[in-house]
Design an enzyme around this catalytic site. Structure first.
Site, PDB file in Angstrom:
ATOM      1  N   GLU A 127       0.711  -0.923   0.028  1.00  0.00           N
ATOM      2  CA  GLU A 127      -0.070   0.238   0.610  1.00  0.00           C
ATOM      3  C   GLU A 127       1.008   1.620  -0.151  1.00  0.00           C
ATOM      4  OE1 GLU A 127      -1.899  -2.834   2.825  1.00  0.00           O
ATOM      5  OE2 GLU A 127      -0.463  -2.389   2.619  1.00  0.00           O
ATOM      6  N   CYS A 173      -1.617  -1.972   7.731  1.00  0.00           N
ATOM      7  CA  CYS A 173      -1.545  -1.813   8.722  1.00  0.00           C
ATOM      8  C   CYS A 173      -1.925  -0.218   9.189  1.00  0.00           C
ATOM      9  CB  CYS A 173       0.147  -2.053   8.980  1.00  0.00           C
ATOM     10  SG  CYS A 173       0.981  -0.920   8.281  1.00  0.00           S
ATOM     11  N   CYS A 232       0.316   2.431   7.116  1.00  0.00           N
ATOM     12  CA  CYS A 232      -0.178   2.158   5.647  1.00  0.00           C
ATOM     13  C   CYS A 232      -1.519   3.114   5.544  1.00  0.00           C
ATOM     14  CB  CYS A 232       0.057   0.506   4.820  1.00  0.00           C
ATOM     15  SG  CYS A 232       1.596   0.026   4.229  1.00  0.00           S
TER      16      CYS A 232
END
Length: 171
Positions: free
Chosen positions: A89, A117, A120
């Site tokens: 990402e 996460c 990101c």
């Protein structure tokens, strides 16, 4: 006469297939992830996880943390701050920046093979992504943060993506 048996993937399935394709380029030893950023049904960026450009690939020994993980010295989710790999990402978002593409607006969608996460997620929120489509969960996701930012997370059925992937074999 039109065929009643004609079928094609939905837009979400189509772009998730693109993310699945992107993850094939991952050079990470422990988890392969692909991401695609889409606006108005057009892919504007893609990314996969791996070491930064100019750094030895993960599978070539570029990331000591991944090596330690593969050798059982650390567990999944541990010592993430030691990992040299950029997330898929993040790479997709950075690719937009490198190419001067405005990524974020209300119609921009992030497709990722995993829920982003925390880091990101913060990047996606910062550029204005409000819809995130994924296949799998990720242990370091902060759903409260995403909800607070108005970013909707949707999970696709893996079976549909697998169905379309198998149909590619018939070509």
């Amino acid at each position: 006469m039109l065929s009643e048996s004609f079928e094609r993937p939905t837009w979400d399935e189509y772009f998730m297939l693109q993310a699945e394709l992107a993850k094939l380029r991952s050079n990470c030893l422990t988890r392969q992830v692909g991401a695609v950023i889409v606006r108005d049904h057009r892919q504007i960026s893609m990314g996969y996880n791996g070491t930064p450009p100019g750094i030895k690939n993960c599978y070539e020994g570029g990331c000591k943390r991944c090596q330690d993980r593969m050798e059982g010295k650390i567990k999944s989710g541990e010592s993430l701050d030691r990992c040299l790999c950029n997330h898929a990402e993040a790479n997709a978002i950075m690719h937009c920046a490198i190419l001067g593409i405005e990524a974020g607006n209300k119609d921009t969608v992030l497709y990722s093979t995993f829920v982003p996460c925390l880091e990101c997620s913060k990047m996606a929120i910062t550029i204005g992504i409000k819809r995130i489509i994924c296949l799998d969960s990720y242990p370091e996701t902060d759903y409260d943060l995403l909800n607070q930012a108005g970013a909707k997370v949707e999970k696709l059925e893996k079976t549909k993506i697998q169905y379309w992937s198998k149909s590619l074999q018939n070509i």
